[in-house]
Design an enzyme around this catalytic site. Structure first.
Site, PDB file in Angstrom:
ATOM      1  N   ARG A 234       0.862  -1.185   0.000  1.00 48.15           N
ATOM      2  CA  ARG A 234       0.000   0.000   0.000  1.00 48.15           C
ATOM      3  C   ARG A 234       0.895   1.231   0.000  1.00 48.15           C
ATOM      4  O   ARG A 234       1.913   1.268   0.706  1.00 48.15           O
ATOM      5  CB  ARG A 234      -0.915   0.033   1.234  1.00 48.15           C
ATOM      6  CG  ARG A 234      -2.114  -0.887   1.167  1.00 48.15           C
ATOM      7  CD  ARG A 234      -3.141  -0.464   0.103  1.00 48.15           C
ATOM      8  NE  ARG A 234      -4.284  -1.377   0.045  1.00 48.15           N
ATOM      9  CZ  ARG A 234      -4.393  -2.426  -0.761  1.00 48.15           C
ATOM     10  NH1 ARG A 234      -3.429  -2.722  -1.612  1.00 48.15           N
ATOM     11  NH2 ARG A 234      -5.479  -3.184  -0.746  1.00 48.15           N
ATOM     12  N   ASP A 258       4.381  -0.433  -6.947  1.00 45.62           N
ATOM     13  CA  ASP A 258       3.123  -0.748  -7.626  1.00 45.62           C
ATOM     14  C   ASP A 258       1.985   0.055  -7.001  1.00 45.62           C
ATOM     15  O   ASP A 258       0.863   0.008  -7.475  1.00 45.62           O
ATOM     16  CB  ASP A 258       2.825  -2.257  -7.504  1.00 45.62           C
ATOM     17  CG  ASP A 258       1.591  -2.655  -8.301  1.00 45.62           C
ATOM     18  OD1 ASP A 258       1.550  -2.333  -9.504  1.00 45.62           O
ATOM     19  OD2 ASP A 258       0.664  -3.269  -7.730  1.00 45.62           O
ATOM     20  N   GLU A 263      -2.354   7.558  -4.982  1.00 45.17           N
ATOM     21  CA  GLU A 263      -2.709   6.885  -6.242  1.00 45.17           C
ATOM     22  C   GLU A 263      -4.169   7.045  -6.636  1.00 45.17           C
ATOM     23  O   GLU A 263      -4.521   6.913  -7.813  1.00 45.17           O
ATOM     24  CB  GLU A 263      -2.348   5.398  -6.186  1.00 45.17           C
ATOM     25  CG  GLU A 263      -3.229   4.579  -5.236  1.00 45.17           C
ATOM     26  CD  GLU A 263      -2.903   3.086  -5.263  1.00 45.17           C
ATOM     27  OE1 GLU A 263      -1.719   2.739  -5.163  1.00 45.17           O
ATOM     28  OE2 GLU A 263      -3.846   2.281  -5.397  1.00 45.17           O
ATOM     29  N   HIS A 295      -0.671  -0.135  -9.726  1.00 42.21           N
ATOM     30  CA  HIS A 295      -1.449  -1.087  -8.913  1.00 42.21           C
ATOM     31  C   HIS A 295      -1.952  -2.259  -9.767  1.00 42.21           C
ATOM     32  O   HIS A 295      -3.142  -2.551  -9.827  1.00 42.21           O
ATOM     33  CB  HIS A 295      -2.624  -0.374  -8.220  1.00 42.21           C
ATOM     34  CG  HIS A 295      -3.005  -1.025  -6.928  1.00 42.21           C
ATOM     35  ND1 HIS A 295      -3.309  -0.315  -5.794  1.00 42.21           N
ATOM     36  CD2 HIS A 295      -3.124  -2.336  -6.577  1.00 42.21           C
ATOM     37  CE1 HIS A 295      -3.611  -1.158  -4.807  1.00 42.21           C
ATOM     38  NE2 HIS A 295      -3.496  -2.388  -5.276  1.00 42.21           N
TER      39      HIS A 295
HETATM   40  P1  NAD Z   1      -1.666 -11.188   4.998  1.00 41.56           P
HETATM   41  O1  NAD Z   1      -2.718 -10.717   5.938  1.00 41.56           O
HETATM   42  O2  NAD Z   1      -1.622 -12.645   4.636  1.00 41.56           O
HETATM   43  O3  NAD Z   1      -0.217 -10.798   5.565  1.00 41.56           O
HETATM   44  C1  NAD Z   1       0.085  -9.563   6.128  1.00 41.56           C
HETATM   45  C2  NAD Z   1       1.181  -9.806   7.163  1.00 41.56           C
HETATM   46  O4  NAD Z   1       1.613  -8.538   7.657  1.00 41.56           O
HETATM   47  C3  NAD Z   1       0.694 -10.627   8.361  1.00 41.56           C
HETATM   48  O5  NAD Z   1       1.567 -11.719   8.597  1.00 41.56           O
HETATM   49  C4  NAD Z   1       0.722  -9.622   9.511  1.00 41.56           C
HETATM   50  O6  NAD Z   1       1.044 -10.200  10.763  1.00 41.56           O
HETATM   51  C5  NAD Z   1       1.829  -8.682   9.046  1.00 41.56           C
HETATM   52  N1  NAD Z   1       1.805  -7.399   9.728  1.00 41.56           N
HETATM   53  C6  NAD Z   1       0.761  -6.691  10.231  1.00 41.56           C
HETATM   54  N2  NAD Z   1       1.192  -5.566  10.822  1.00 41.56           N
HETATM   55  C7  NAD Z   1       2.539  -5.554  10.694  1.00 41.56           C
HETATM   56  C8  NAD Z   1       3.553  -4.663  11.108  1.00 41.56           C
HETATM   57  N3  NAD Z   1       3.267  -3.579  11.827  1.00 41.56           N
HETATM   58  N4  NAD Z   1       4.823  -4.951  10.782  1.00 41.56           N
HETATM   59  C9  NAD Z   1       5.145  -6.079  10.096  1.00 41.56           C
HETATM   60  N5  NAD Z   1       4.218  -6.966   9.684  1.00 41.56           N
HETATM   61  C10 NAD Z   1       2.942  -6.710   9.983  1.00 41.56           C
HETATM   62  O7  NAD Z   1      -1.804 -10.281   3.708  1.00 41.56           O
HETATM   63  P2  NAD Z   1      -1.230 -10.576   2.246  1.00 41.56           P
HETATM   64  O8  NAD Z   1      -2.264 -11.304   1.453  1.00 41.56           O
HETATM   65  O9  NAD Z   1       0.135 -11.130   2.349  1.00 41.56           O
HETATM   66  O10 NAD Z   1      -1.198  -9.091   1.661  1.00 41.56           O
HETATM   67  C11 NAD Z   1      -0.302  -8.132   2.167  1.00 41.56           C
HETATM   68  C12 NAD Z   1      -0.684  -6.756   1.657  1.00 41.56           C
HETATM   69  O11 NAD Z   1      -0.504  -6.716   0.250  1.00 41.56           O
HETATM   70  C13 NAD Z   1      -2.185  -6.412   1.837  1.00 41.56           C
HETATM   71  O12 NAD Z   1      -2.434  -5.853   3.111  1.00 41.56           O
HETATM   72  C14 NAD Z   1      -2.431  -5.424   0.745  1.00 41.56           C
HETATM   73  O13 NAD Z   1      -2.257  -4.125   1.262  1.00 41.56           O
HETATM   74  C15 NAD Z   1      -1.330  -5.708  -0.283  1.00 41.56           C
HETATM   75  N6  NAD Z   1      -1.855  -6.174  -1.575  1.00 41.56           N
HETATM   76  C16 NAD Z   1      -1.492  -5.494  -2.684  1.00 41.56           C
HETATM   77  C17 NAD Z   1      -1.958  -5.913  -3.931  1.00 41.56           C
HETATM   78  C18 NAD Z   1      -1.570  -5.224  -5.208  1.00 41.56           C
HETATM   79  O14 NAD Z   1      -2.200  -5.452  -6.244  1.00 41.56           O
HETATM   80  N7  NAD Z   1      -0.532  -4.404  -5.215  1.00 41.56           N
HETATM   81  C19 NAD Z   1      -2.819  -7.011  -4.004  1.00 41.56           C
HETATM   82  C20 NAD Z   1      -3.147  -7.695  -2.826  1.00 41.56           C
HETATM   83  C21 NAD Z   1      -2.664  -7.263  -1.604  1.00 41.56           C
END
Ligand code: NAD
Length: 331
Positions: A234, A258, A263, A295
């Site tokens: 994000r 990305d 954005e 994105h």
């Molecule tokens: P997920 O929930 O499986 O994993 C997120 C991880 O981050 C978890 O293990 C959590 O414990 C950890 N976390 C939370 N707070 C934290 C902190 N303060 N410091 C370190 N780690 C922390 O989510 P995911 O499916 O792996 O997705 C991760 C992120 O990717 C989503 O939150 C979303 O913002 C982003 N995303 C982006 C796209 C894109 O198209 N660019 C698509 C999907 C997801």
């Protein structure tokens, strides 16, 4: 069940219409984003389906509640754009798609790393023009490099597995322990160790009040000189102005994005015949060691199919008064 979709593109309509053949909901697709002036369009729909940059703050939720909305179905994983407290107070349930294809985002992360390193974006243009000179295209072996992952959830772990395949040393930081990370051979580390040791840092944690601007002037100063920074999570995880200063001082040698904190005014639209007003974004574009995609990390056919199917299953559970498997709750 009548469902209204905001911020849709042709591909959303295609994938959702196909997935809906199983469910038979009444789907109403809008191109406009959800915000304070468009929320009224939800009139007569029990379900509103939104994407990453739709505004779902307390005012918007109040308007949706006034129009009879009972369920907010996010067709994405992140929910940082939703005021969950306001939704709970208004008795609007929130569901999301927690995992559609971690491979889509992890593989795009690797694409950014490889492109920035081997400069294939520049080589492509040069060769097209008959310029076969190699000056300026030198990369480094990814094998043996140290990569630090911040966030070891679904996407972080797939990224770790791929990087292990390249022969990288993978360090990782998360607020929760992960047995799977241990199994893959990720070295669970403090943020400080990642900053001081990683050649490449990639962000995979959600945007929360704790992670807002986690990459800032101070954290950048603690990184190895010449670090590569990648953000496919994000935009607001990064203080963009601090990163620009880091690029100018050459503390950061490569930046792959990305996502971008502002954005919502840019991405997903064709602005090629307009003047872009965002000077910070335009400054980022002026660096030849910065690679930005709009994105698109999630954007694979596998992911879109899964997003459509899971979103409609979430709505079906709500319609059938079943437990909402993918409900987003206030902690
Ligand atoms: P997920 O929930 O499986 O994993 C997120 C991880 O981050 C978890 O293990 C959590 O414990 C950890 N976390 C939370 N707070 C934290 C902190 N303060 N410091 C370190 N780690 C922390 O989510 P995911 O499916 O792996 O997705 C991760 C992120 O990717 C989503 O939150 C979303 O913002 C982003 N995303 C982006 C796209 C894109 O198209 N660019 C698509 C999907 C997801």
């Amino acid at each position: 069940m009548k469902v209204i979709f905001f911020s849709t593109k042709l591909y959303d309509r295609d994938f959702f219409s196909r997935a809906n053949q199983q469910q038979g909901f009444n789907l109403h697709f809008l191109e406009v984003p959800l915000n304070r002036s468009t929320a009224v369009l939800a009139k007569g729909h029990e379900v509103v389906c939104v994407f990453v940059n739709d505004v779902v703050d307390a005012d918007v939720l109040e308007e949706l509640a006034r129009q009879g909305v009972k369920l907010l179905a996010l067709r994405c994983a992140g929910y940082n754009n939703v005021d969950l407290k306001a939704a709970a107070a208004l008795n609007i349930k929130v569901v999301r798609v927690p995992a559609y294809s971690p491979y889509s985002v992890a593989e795009h992360t690797i694409a950014l790393i490889l492109t920035l390193n081997r400069k294939t974006h520049r080589a492509y243009n040069r060769v097209k023009e008959g310029n076969f000179a190699l000056n300026g295209l030198m990369g480094f072996d990814l094998h043996g490099k140290t990569v630090g992952l911040i966030g070891l959830g679904k996407i972080g772990l797939v990224t770790a597995r791929i990087l292990k395949g390249f022969g990288c040393r993978v360090m990782g930081y998360d607020i929760q322990p992960s047995a799977e990370a241990d199994e893959i051979g990720v070295e669970f580390s403090k943020l400080d160790s990642i900053y001081s040791q990683a050649d490449i840092i990639s962000l995979h944690c959600p945007l929360t009040p704790q992670t807002y601007h986690i990459i800032n002037e101070e954290s950048i100063a603690r990184m190895k000189k010449g670090v590569m920074l990648i953000n496919t999570s994000r935009g607001a995880l990064i203080d963009t102005r601090a990163v620009i200063a880091g690029l100018k001082s050459e503390q950061i040698s490569y930046l792959g994005l990305d996502v971008y904190e502002e954005e919502a005014d840019l991405f997903f639209e064709d602005l090629s015949s307009r003047v872009i007003q965002d000077d910070v974004f335009m400054r980022l574009l002026s660096f030849n060691n910065v690679l930005i995609t709009g994105h698109q990390a999630f954007f694979t056919s596998n992911a879109l199919q899964s997003i459509a199917e899971v979103t409609l299953q979430n709505i079906a559970q709500f319609q059938n008064q079943q437990a909402l498997q993918n409900e987003v709750c206030l902690f």
